[in-house]
Design an enzyme around this catalytic site. Sequence first.
Site, PDB file in Angstrom:
ATOM      1  N   LEU A 242       0.532  -1.203   0.160  1.00  0.00           N
ATOM      2  CA  LEU A 242      -0.127  -0.058   0.083  1.00  0.00           C
ATOM      3  C   LEU A 242       1.374   1.554   0.479  1.00  0.00           C
ATOM      4  O   LEU A 242       1.011   2.121   0.764  1.00  0.00           O
ATOM      5  CB  LEU A 242      -0.571  -0.347   0.860  1.00  0.00           C
ATOM      6  CG  LEU A 242      -2.297  -1.016   1.411  1.00  0.00           C
ATOM      7  CD1 LEU A 242      -2.707  -0.934   2.453  1.00  0.00           C
ATOM      8  CD2 LEU A 242      -2.955  -0.818  -0.475  1.00  0.00           C
ATOM      9  N   HIS A 243       0.945   1.712  -0.856  1.00  0.00           N
ATOM     10  CA  HIS A 243       2.232   3.041  -1.299  1.00  0.00           C
ATOM     11  C   HIS A 243       1.201   4.406  -1.082  1.00  0.00           C
ATOM     12  O   HIS A 243       1.970   4.524   0.286  1.00  0.00           O
ATOM     13  CB  HIS A 243       2.515   3.460  -2.803  1.00  0.00           C
ATOM     14  CG  HIS A 243       2.983   1.606  -3.420  1.00  0.00           C
ATOM     15  ND1 HIS A 243       4.609   1.243  -3.427  1.00  0.00           N
ATOM     16  CD2 HIS A 243       2.715   0.751  -4.272  1.00  0.00           C
ATOM     17  CE1 HIS A 243       4.740   0.460  -4.144  1.00  0.00           C
ATOM     18  NE2 HIS A 243       4.324  -0.410  -4.401  1.00  0.00           N
ATOM     19  N   ASP A 244       1.157   4.605  -1.895  1.00  0.00           N
ATOM     20  CA  ASP A 244       0.287   6.073  -0.912  1.00  0.00           C
ATOM     21  C   ASP A 244      -0.752   5.988  -0.246  1.00  0.00           C
ATOM     22  O   ASP A 244      -0.459   7.123   0.602  1.00  0.00           O
ATOM     23  CB  ASP A 244      -0.873   6.470  -2.898  1.00  0.00           C
ATOM     24  CG  ASP A 244       0.051   5.854  -3.967  1.00  0.00           C
ATOM     25  OD1 ASP A 244      -0.341   5.598  -4.833  1.00  0.00           O
ATOM     26  OD2 ASP A 244       1.438   6.537  -4.014  1.00  0.00           O
TER      27      ASP A 244
END
Length: 313
Positions: A242-244
């Site tokens: 979950l980068h962002d």
Amino acid sequence: MAPRKIIIDTDPGQDDAVAILLALASPEDLDILGITAVAGNVPLDLTAKNARIVCELASKTDVPVYAGCDRPLGRDLVTAEHVHGKTGLDGPNLPDPEMPLQDQHAVDFIIETIRSHDTGTITLCPLGPLTNVATAFQRAPDIIPKVQQIVLMGGAYFEVGNITPAAEFNIYVDPEAADIVFKSGIDIVVMPLDVTHKALVTKPRNDAFRNLGTPVGIAVAEMTDFFERFDKEKYGSAGAPLHDPCVTAYLIRPDLFTGRHINVEVETTSDLTMGMTVADWWGVTDRPANALFIGDLDADGFFDMLTERLARL
Ligand code: RIB
Ligand code: CA
């Protein structure tokens, strides 16, 4: 304490969608003045559409959405349908948006919003290529000292590249824009792959989303079911990174994250390492520190907070 005024600049993207949902679920912490779409994961017409789809999924259609730049400052657009699917939001079957796109260009919205607020009261949250932000700084340099902070997802050091051997996607798509932002002198917090690759949606965590039983919980689980393919195949990851959402989670719970205040510069000339973030993690140069480069997080704390907030929508 009053909620923090933010502008989310984004290229949805399933992980952008979760970051936006987390922000929309957190009005006591975040006052979203607007969402600005940029070309990145998919072309601009789709990122501007997807941002509105996400707002409608959360029943938060009062947040204005603006379309921005449809290509990088000085190069052709590179997209990532191989990761996010043709629509950019593959996975759940979500209806086309009914809420309007604002007429004003996203860059003008960013400029006017920062000019009309007191210095140090607006935080920019870029989740995609930095084209909109850099264009605003080029057109209106007066706004640069007025920005409170930039908390962005982009770059990598120990994790190196995810789109080339050397570069992370957001920086690679528009390295010139990233160079402008990293040299702006603004207080910058960077969420690189080094930390986002530790925010993995394992099966128990995705089951927790699905078990919320709400349209939001089920849609997030279905986005993750699609989005995880790329990283599972490439890295053998235990789930989708979950980068962002690390960006919006940092604004809500900065205590979940740790990093170092170091010098970070962007490669903009070598084709071999174009878009690489050269992070002086070990302090081997005398280049001035210009960014808080995040290297780790309390993943369980992150997912507990995220799931609790998503349950509110
Ligand atoms: O490299 C990951 C980043 O590129 C994320 O922001 C993802 O949404 C894509 O934009
Ligand atoms: Ca993104």
